[in-house]
Design a protein around this motif. Structure first.
Motif, mmCIF file in Angstrom:
data_model
loop_
_atom_site.group_PDB
_atom_site.id
_atom_site.type_symbol
_atom_site.label_atom_id
_atom_site.label_comp_id
_atom_site.label_asym_id
_atom_site.label_seq_id
_atom_site.Cartn_x
_atom_site.Cartn_y
_atom_site.Cartn_z
ATOM 1 N N ALA A 67 1.264 -1.117 -0.137
ATOM 2 C CA ALA A 67 0.235 -0.405 0.010
ATOM 3 C C ALA A 67 0.813 1.135 0.187
ATOM 4 N N ASP A 68 1.979 1.378 1.116
ATOM 5 C CA ASP A 68 2.873 1.814 0.629
ATOM 6 C C ASP A 68 3.698 2.604 -0.470
ATOM 7 N N ASN A 69 3.254 1.738 -1.090
ATOM 8 C CA ASN A 69 4.025 1.673 -2.650
ATOM 9 C C ASN A 69 2.724 2.245 -3.490
ATOM 10 N N ALA A 70 2.165 1.727 -3.527
ATOM 11 C CA ALA A 70 1.010 1.716 -4.136
ATOM 12 C C ALA A 70 0.872 3.918 -3.460
ATOM 13 N N ARG A 71 1.257 4.076 -2.457
ATOM 14 C CA ARG A 71 1.249 5.985 -2.390
ATOM 15 C C ARG A 71 1.975 5.952 -3.163
ATOM 16 N N VAL A 72 3.003 5.788 -2.864
ATOM 17 C CA VAL A 72 3.885 6.473 -3.989
ATOM 18 C C VAL A 72 4.125 6.513 -5.637
ATOM 19 N N SER A 73 3.368 5.890 -6.648
ATOM 20 C CA SER A 73 2.568 5.882 -7.159
ATOM 21 C C SER A 73 1.434 6.534 -8.360
ATOM 22 N N LEU A 74 0.991 6.718 -6.564
ATOM 23 C CA LEU A 74 -0.411 7.978 -6.840
ATOM 24 C C LEU A 74 0.326 8.931 -6.879
ATOM 25 N N GLY B 46 0.538 12.466 -9.607
ATOM 26 C CA GLY B 46 -0.426 13.799 -9.335
ATOM 27 C C GLY B 46 -1.206 13.364 -9.110
ATOM 28 N N ALA B 47 -1.618 12.078 -8.034
ATOM 29 C CA ALA B 47 -3.339 11.984 -7.522
ATOM 30 C C ALA B 47 -2.931 13.357 -6.503
ATOM 31 N N THR B 48 -4.653 13.579 -6.069
ATOM 32 C CA THR B 48 -5.151 14.346 -5.412
ATOM 33 C C THR B 48 -5.426 13.416 -3.458
ATOM 34 N N LEU B 49 -4.702 13.956 -2.967
ATOM 35 C CA LEU B 49 -5.490 13.166 -1.824
ATOM 36 C C LEU B 49 -6.081 14.011 -0.464
ATOM 37 N N ALA B 50 -7.335 13.100 0.026
ATOM 38 C CA ALA B 50 -8.379 13.547 1.118
ATOM 39 C C ALA B 50 -8.789 12.136 2.712
#
Length: 129
Positions: A56-63, A67-71
Motif C-alpha cells: 500500500a505504501d508503494n502504491a501511494r508513492v505511485s499515486l 499527481g493524484a489528489t489525496l483527501a
C-alpha cells in the motif's frame, strides 16, 4: 458480504463479482466487480484488495508520481484516505486506502464509475466475524 474478512458493501446488481482473481504475495484477498461489458478493460470497474502495508505504501508513492489528489475520508467509521488520479493519466481512477488490522484495504474504481464508487464507499460496513 464477506464473512471471512468481516465486511460488506453494496454494488450495482448488474455488475459481476469475482473473488481472488489473481494470486500475489502482497495480496491477502481480492475481489473485482465489473459491468458485464467492462470485463476485458485495462482497469476493473471496481476492485478491492487486502494487501500488506508495504504494498500500500508503494502504491501511494505511485499515486504521488501520477499527481493524484489525496483527501481524508471516513469509511465505515475508519479514518482513511481517498484519492483521485487525474484524467490526463492512462488509467484515471478514484480509490481509498483503509487501515485494516495488520493489512490495508485498497479500493479502486475506473473514474467513469465514480458515482458507483461513492455509493460503495458510503455503503461499506465492517461486520462481526
Amino acid at each position: 458480504r464477506n464473512e471471512e474478512f468481516g465486511f460488506e458493501f453494496w454494488y450495482p446488481e448488474e455488475w459481476v463479482m469475482k473473488e481472488n482473481t489473481w494470486k500475489s504475495g502482497a495480496s491477502k484477498f481480492n475481489v473485482v466487480v465489473n459491468l458485464p461489458d467492462d470485463e476485458n478493460v485495462t482497469l476493473d470497474s471496481f476492485m478491492l484488495n487486502i494487501v500488506a502495508p508495504d504494498f500500500a505504501d508503494n502504491a501511494r508513492v505511485s499515486l504521488d508520481r501520477m499527481g493524484a489528489t489525496l483527501a481524508p475520508v471516513i469509511v465505515a467509521g475508519v479514518r482513511s484516505v481517498r484519492y483521485e488520479v487525474p484524467a490526463r493519466e492512462t488509467l484515471p481512477s478514484v480509490g481509498a486506502d483503509i487501515p485494516f488490522g495488520q493489512y490495508r484495504m485498497l479500493l479502486v474504481a475506473d473514474k467513469k464509475h465514480e458515482a458507483a464508487f461513492n455509493q460503495i464507499l458510503s455503503s461499506f460496513r465492517f461486520i462481526q466475524k
